[in-house]
Design a protein around this motif. Structure first.
Motif, PDB file in Angstrom:
ATOM      1  N   GLU A  87       0.829  -1.208   0.000  1.00 41.02           N
ATOM      2  CA  GLU A  87       0.000   0.000   0.000  1.00 41.02           C
ATOM      3  C   GLU A  87       0.864   1.258   0.000  1.00 41.02           C
ATOM      4  OE1 GLU A  87      -2.507  -0.652   3.376  1.00 41.02           O
ATOM      5  OE2 GLU A  87      -3.983  -1.808   2.245  1.00 41.02           O
ATOM      6  N   ARG A  88       1.943   1.258   0.757  1.00 39.91           N
ATOM      7  CA  ARG A  88       2.820   2.432   0.791  1.00 39.91           C
ATOM      8  C   ARG A  88       3.507   2.641  -0.555  1.00 39.91           C
ATOM      9  NH1 ARG A  88       3.713   1.021   6.411  1.00 39.91           N
ATOM     10  NH2 ARG A  88       5.308  -0.514   5.817  1.00 39.91           N
ATOM     11  N   ALA A  89       3.944   1.551  -1.190  1.00 41.36           N
ATOM     12  CA  ALA A  89       4.610   1.668  -2.490  1.00 41.36           C
ATOM     13  C   ALA A  89       3.650   2.173  -3.568  1.00 41.36           C
ATOM     14  CB  ALA A  89       5.205   0.321  -2.897  1.00 41.36           C
ATOM     15  N   VAL A  90       2.401   1.701  -3.517  1.00 41.78           N
ATOM     16  CA  VAL A  90       1.396   2.173  -4.469  1.00 41.78           C
ATOM     17  C   VAL A  90       1.120   3.654  -4.247  1.00 41.78           C
ATOM     18  CG1 VAL A  90      -1.015   1.978  -5.192  1.00 41.78           C
ATOM     19  CG2 VAL A  90       0.333  -0.087  -4.798  1.00 41.78           C
ATOM     20  N   ALA A  91       0.946   4.057  -2.999  1.00 43.93           N
ATOM     21  CA  ALA A  91       0.634   5.455  -2.692  1.00 43.93           C
ATOM     22  C   ALA A  91       1.778   6.381  -3.081  1.00 43.93           C
ATOM     23  CB  ALA A  91       0.311   5.610  -1.202  1.00 43.93           C
ATOM     24  N   ARG A  92       3.025   5.884  -2.994  1.00 41.64           N
ATOM     25  CA  ARG A  92       4.183   6.703  -3.383  1.00 41.64           C
ATOM     26  C   ARG A  92       4.340   6.778  -4.892  1.00 41.64           C
ATOM     27  NH1 ARG A  92       7.119   3.569   0.331  1.00 41.64           N
ATOM     28  NH2 ARG A  92       8.208   2.620  -1.440  1.00 41.64           N
ATOM     29  N   GLY A  93       3.674   5.892  -5.612  1.00 44.91           N
ATOM     30  CA  GLY A  93       3.804   5.881  -7.064  1.00 44.91           C
ATOM     31  C   GLY A  93       5.019   5.140  -7.554  1.00 44.91           C
ATOM     32  N   THR A  94       5.568   4.218  -6.745  1.00 45.25           N
ATOM     33  CA  THR A  94       6.748   3.460  -7.151  1.00 45.25           C
ATOM     34  C   THR A  94       6.422   2.027  -7.527  1.00 45.25           C
ATOM     35  OG1 THR A  94       7.223   2.894  -4.840  1.00 45.25           O
ATOM     36  CG2 THR A  94       8.272   4.880  -5.744  1.00 45.25           C
TER      37      THR A  94
END
Length: 732
Positions: free
Chosen positions: A268-275
């Motif tokens: 979820e954090r990687a998706v939210a960061r756009g990475t």
């Protein structure tokens, strides 16, 4: 995310609301025309409970009740908002047109959103235009996920499509684009095709069976577990590579089993960061089912993995006078800053503005300040006025459901803003602000129009003003040289929609006429001539004779008038009269009715009469002298030449350069632009590029773009010049 327990859906007929920005997700759906964006929005609305199984809410509205033109053309032509609720989170789904002519609506959707769902057809794949939008999102760090549709197509291959997405959209790292699920195929039909009946969750190692029309969570069998394992390992490695916990990869490679909760949180954090960009699959509900395949997973991705408006950096703001101001934050208690992202006209309530509230809270019936957007060159005047807004509402198709407010981070419709246009900023009347505008595509396809009848002529000006107020990608030009009204559009479909809206929405019937470019005339040689205007009809007559010499000047010199009269042959008070007559004739043209440029006209001699000479007589004599000079000289027609800068993928450079040469163009240089693209610079006569916006799209399969700017006028080829002069003589 996708492997969690399903959240509770919303209720049909009730407008979703949010009490704080953290409870909002703004998502734009992007994809080529026919990829299934609108179908996906309808499926998500059904699963979320925003509509019943007949696709309707309690008041009879449907999610597909959009523009009448869309129904006639069988495609989306404008940005539309569908708000739904899932697990207590309000999701604003922004459905954008997939056709290139309506990229302005797409850009507005990107401005209003905090994350993007790229919708890709399993049977059609990723086109170049979708890749360009992906790169735009990457440039600003917008979180992105991919939804593969059309799984029911005979040649659909989900596994191959996820691989293609990784190669084309992986930003040089295919492991940043990986599936979260694998399709579960049902029994083969008579045609040998096995339909997708469910999904296998790679992280949870669970099977989500949709074959009954409702999502059921079941244990996988050994064969399914074996299918899951390889893809699961690659997914876990991709997630861990993006983890902020630098020791997690070492633990995983050391054989430690990473718990599911940690993996989901890192995902979820990687998706939210756009990475990291997960790939999902979705299909609409069938046979009266409530849940379409994969729709629960998509909704859970949006609510769990996409960022809230609090995490999205707001655009810069200034005062309307350009003075810098501190950035505004997504705070419902902060100063009001909202932006009009779309303008439309409703036959009953008038102009309706779709706004994104970036800061503060927007309430019905309050007075706001409307600050303009600086697009005067397109026929959109700047605004700096106070206006009282009407109702604040939530749209659903053609219906509007009243809201008591719209907080920071939310999207809503506002009625009765008669002056605000797309791109304008709404702020407090006591503290006016102006938001930095988003980049609008430049309209490059000219459409020359004229009123069909006298009643249409009376309504044309107002109709055009309302048309361009709705669409900032359209430019209105009143060409002073050709005396044409020109609408500059983005393409043929954009042009057709503009004409249809003029007719059906504003009651204006227009005729399309050939677009004219601004030609010029000049002398090709030095020549002398005499203008004699002598008339006697009783009383005061008219008497003026002047002799002139005309010689060509370098390009860009304009009209130069020189007085070389000696001995008072032409009285001093009449010298300006001769110049006025000469310049007036030059503006009217001397051969084909186009303005004369780049000549020196020298008055060398003349005659006057003590009684019958006058200002008017010498003006007429000057004009006659110039016409006589033109009759005895070689006259060149000058055509405008534009500098084109064309950006295309490397594989289309050859066809583009060949096409430019066929248009009498001169390629002046090429340069590498990175990302496998080349910038081609060329000088091309404007008369040859009237439809270049359409033709380049065909040559480059929708991946090319260009800009144009006027450089100079230069002589037209003799055969073309003769043709135009013959047309002028015939009055065509």
């Amino acid at each position: 995310m996708g492997d969690k327990t399903s959240a509770h859906p919303g209720a049909a007929g009730r407008a979703p609301t949010a009490d704080q920005p953290s409870d909002i997700r703004n998502v734009v759906l992007v994809g080529h025309s026919g990829s299934g964006k609108t179908t996906l929005v309808e499926a998500l609305a059904l699963t979320a409970g925003a509509v019943n199984r007949a696709g309707r809410v309690e008041d009879g509205a449907t999610v597909s009740d959009y523009d009448d033109i869309e129904h006639r053309q069988q495609r989306s032509v404008q940005l539309s908002l569908v708000p739904v609720e899932w697990g207590g989170i309000k999701i604003n789904l922004l459905d954008t047109p997939g056709y290139a002519d309506f990229v302005g609506e797409l850009r507005a959707g990107l401005r209003a959103a905090d994350a993007a769902l790229f919708v890709v057809s399993a049977s059609d794949g990723v086109d170049g235009a979708t890749r360009m939008v992906w790169d735009e999102c990457a440039a600003v760090g917008m979180p992105r996920a991919i939804v593969v549709t059309h799984l029911e197509a005979a040649r659909a291959d989900y596994e191959q499509m996820t691989s293609v997405c990784g190669q084309m959209l992986g930003d040089d790292d295919p492991d940043a684009v990986l599936p979260l699920y694998l399709p579960l195929h049902g029994p083969q039909g008579p045609d040998g095709h096995a339909p997708v009946a469910g999904l296998m969750g790679l992280l949870s190692q669970r099977v989500f069976d949709y074959s009954s029309g409702e999502r059921k969570d079941v244990e996988p069998d050994p064969e399914q577990l074996a299918q899951i394992q390889d893809a699961r390992n690659r997914l876990i490695e991709g997630i861990i590579a993006e983890s902020e916990d630098e020791g997690l990869m070492d633990r995983y490679l050391g054989g430690e089993e990473i718990d599911l909760k940690t993996l989901i949180e890192d995902l979820e954090r990687a998706v939210a960061r756009g990475t990291f960009h997960p790939v999902l699959a979705a299909a609409p509900a069938v046979n009266g089912s409530r849940q379409g395949l994969g729709t629960v997973e998509v909704l859970e991705l949006i609510t769990g993995g996409f960022p809230t408006p609090l995490e999205h950096e707001n655009p810069a703001v200034t005062t309307p006078q350009g003075k810098s101001r501190p950035p505004v934050t997504c705070d419902p208690e902060g100063p009001l800053v909202a932006e009009v992202v779309k303008t439309s006209s409703d036959p009953y309530v008038g102009r309706v503005s779709l706004v994104r509230v970036f800061s503060g809270t927007l309430r019905p019936d309050e007075t706001v300040h409307v600050s303009g957007h600086g697009l005067e060159d397109r026929g959109h005047e700047d605004h700096d006025v106070d206006e009282r807004i009407g109702a604040v509402s939530s749209p659903f198709g053609k219906q509007q459901r009243q809201l008591s407010r719209a907080i920071a981070g939310d999207l809503a419709c506002v009625a009765k803003l008669s002056r605000a246009e797309t791109g304008d900023t709404l702020s407090s009347k006591d503290d006016p602000l102006l938001m930095e505008p988003w980049v609008m595509p430049d309209p490059l396809l000219p459409l020359a129009i004229q009123a069909h009848s006298k009643p249409d002529e009376d309504k044309l000006s107002q109709g055009l003003a309302r048309l361009v107020a709705e669409d900032p990608t359209m430019r209105l030009e009143q060409n002073q040289d050709t005396h044409q009204v020109v609408l500059w559009c983005l393409g043929e479909a954009h042009k057709d929609v503009a004409l249809e809206r003029l007719r059906s929405r504003y009651g204006v019937q227009v005729d399309v006429v050939p677009h004219k470019v601004s030609l010029r005339e000049t002398f090709g040689e030095q020549v002398a001539a005499r203008g004699r205007h002598v008339k006697q009809s009783g009383g005061h007559g008219q008497y003026a004779i002047c002799e002139i010499e005309v010689e060509p000047l370098p390009p860009g010199s304009g009209i130069e008038f020189v007085d070389k009269v000696v001995g008072g042959a032409v009285p001093r008070q009449f010298i300006p009269s001769v110049e006025k007559g000469v310049r007036a004739q030059a503006a009217r043209g001397v051969a084909a009715g186009h303005p004369l440029v780049d000549v020196r006209i020298t008055l060398v001699d003349g005659k006057a009469h003590s009684v019958d000479s006058s200002d008017a007589a010498f003006q007429t004599a000057g004009a006659l002298a110039l016409r006589e000079a033109a009759a005895d000289a070689k006259i060149h027609l000058l055509e405008p030449v534009a500098e084109l800068t064309v950006m295309v993928p490397d594989e289309y450079v050859g066809p583009v350069m060949s096409d430019l040469s066929s248009r009498r163009g001169r390629v002046v240089g090429t340069e590498q632009a990175g990302g496998g693209r080349t910038l081609v610079r060329a000088e091309v006569p404007e008369i040859e590029i009237g439809r270049y916006a359409v033709d380049l799209r065909s040559i480059s399969h929708g991946t090319g773009r260009f800009s144009r700017s006027y450089t100079r006028h230069e002589p037209m080829p003799p055969q073309l010049s003769v043709k135009i002069r013959e047309q002028a003589e015939k009055g065509t």
